[in-house]
Design an enzyme around this catalytic site. Structure first.
Site, mmCIF file in Angstrom:
data_model
loop_
_atom_site.group_PDB
_atom_site.id
_atom_site.type_symbol
_atom_site.label_atom_id
_atom_site.label_comp_id
_atom_site.label_asym_id
_atom_site.label_seq_id
_atom_site.Cartn_x
_atom_site.Cartn_y
_atom_site.Cartn_z
ATOM 1 N N GLY A 36 0.807 -1.227 0.000
ATOM 2 C CA GLY A 36 0.000 0.000 0.000
ATOM 3 C C GLY A 36 0.828 1.258 0.000
ATOM 4 N N ALA A 37 1.928 1.259 -0.784
ATOM 5 C CA ALA A 37 2.851 2.399 -0.742
ATOM 6 C C ALA A 37 2.626 3.391 -1.875
ATOM 7 C CB ALA A 37 4.293 1.889 -0.764
ATOM 8 N N ASN A 38 1.420 3.417 -2.433
ATOM 9 C CA ASN A 38 1.160 4.369 -3.525
ATOM 10 C C ASN A 38 0.589 5.692 -3.028
ATOM 11 O OD1 ASN A 38 -1.266 3.268 -2.753
ATOM 12 N ND2 ASN A 38 -2.124 3.176 -4.809
ATOM 13 N N THR A 39 0.258 5.754 -1.732
ATOM 14 C CA THR A 39 -0.345 6.972 -1.190
ATOM 15 C C THR A 39 -0.105 7.043 0.320
ATOM 16 O OG1 THR A 39 -2.404 8.255 -1.081
ATOM 17 C CG2 THR A 39 -2.602 5.897 -0.767
ATOM 18 N N GLY A 42 2.247 4.985 3.538
ATOM 19 C CA GLY A 42 3.044 4.012 2.796
ATOM 20 C C GLY A 42 3.961 4.668 1.778
ATOM 21 N N TYR A 189 -12.856 -1.940 11.953
ATOM 22 C CA TYR A 189 -11.489 -1.443 11.795
ATOM 23 C C TYR A 189 -10.686 -1.690 13.077
ATOM 24 C CZ TYR A 189 -7.593 1.802 11.167
ATOM 25 O OH TYR A 189 -6.331 2.356 11.074
#
Length: 307
Positions: A36-39, A42, A189
């Site tokens: 999840g490192a696109n935004t 991350g 969550y």
């Protein structure tokens, strides 16, 4: 009051920002995977670690991931920022990712289980798991299982699980793990973030003493102004109003970076951090019996044997 706020603003911001990773440790010759490192957190974790070594961005949205990687490459001058497809809501995708990674990379030194969903309307993953539990816990549980041998071979190695202060509100509801009897997106969550803490604790217990220089830790990044709340109109609105009192994604990434590189954590395992220092874990997060049962149930749901 306006004058006081003007004078106090820098001090408030400094307090909100929290701890910073002061380590200058390099990661030459080392391989890092960040999910999840696109935004958000991350992406900033990837940016921080790309200044030190090779980073693999594992994401569902390849277009967004490529844009993030391109930006990080340009800024850091590191061409070893690589994008690979990974959908944590689908065990087939997780297995395909692991298979390709193991075929292409001979070493793995740091695995940062960062990706997550929050406040989703009730839905299920491709395998029929409740979305929060499926992505935040079970997806990373399976990914770690599939990559564990490579991490062991590459030791010293670290696994970092991004949890949350929200784990304090969580319970592992074994009688209704997938929220079919009752569902609340906020509590779902919290439950999944508690699962992250319990997974960290149990994995560290199982590895301790058997493998030198192999650590597993969890962390709370802080309350961060990011896209994580995008599924809730109310939370998105509140996040905008109170953004001054929230960490930036860069500030939120500091504890992940700290847990990945800090030399003083070389032999620290099974712990939980916030603001680059140890933090309090809820009593439920310290329940070894629940941790063991969750491990067993997770293996059963995923159809794996992990002894």
């Amino acid at each position: 009051v306006p004058v006081f706020l003007f004078v106090a603003a820098p001090y408030i911001r400094r307090y909100v920002a929290g701890g910073r990773c002061k380590s200058t440790a390099r990661l030459e010759g080392k391989v890092v995977i960040i999910t999840g490192a696109n935004t958000g957190i991350g992406k900033e974790t990837a940016r921080g670690l790309a200044q030190r070594g090779k980073v693999i961005i594992a994401c569902r949205d390849i277009a967004k991931a490529e844009a993030a990687a391109s930006e990080i490459r340009a800024e850091t001058g590191n061409q070893q920022v690589i994008v690979k497809k990974l959908d944590l809501a689908d065990t087939k995708s997780i297995r395909e990712f692991a298979e390709k990674f193991l075929a292409e990379e001979k070493e793995l030194h740091i695995l940062i289980n960062n990706a997550g969903v929050m406040l989703c309307a009730y839905s299920k993953t491709a395998d029929g798991f409740e979305m929060h539990l499926g992505v935040n816990h079970l997806g990373h549980f399976l990914l770690t299982f599939l990559l564990l041998e490579r991490l062991k071979q590459s030791a010293p190695a670290r696994i970092i699980n991004v949890s949350s202060l929200a784990h304090h509100g969580g319970r592992i509801r074994f009688h209704d793990l997938h929220g079919e009897k009752s569902y609340n997106c906020g509590l779902a969550y919290c439950h999944s973030k508690l699962a992250n803490v319990l997974f960290t604790r149990e994995l560290a217990r199982r590895l301790q003493g058997k493998f030198q220089e192999f650590t597993v830790n969890a962390l709370h990044p802080g309350s961060v102004y990011s896209e994580l709340v995008r599924h809730s109109f109310v939370m998105t609105w509140l996040w905008k109003i109170f953004s001054f009192f929230l960490k930036t994604p860069c500030e939120g990434a500091q504890t992940s970076i700290y847990c990945a590189v800090a030399e003083e954590l070389d032999s620290v395992t099974g712990q939980y951090f916030s603001d680059c220092r140890p933090a309090y874990v809820s009593p439920r997060g310290r329940d070894d019996a629940t941790a063991k049962k969750l491990w067993s149930v997770s293996c059963e749901l995923l159809g794996i044997q992990w002894d």
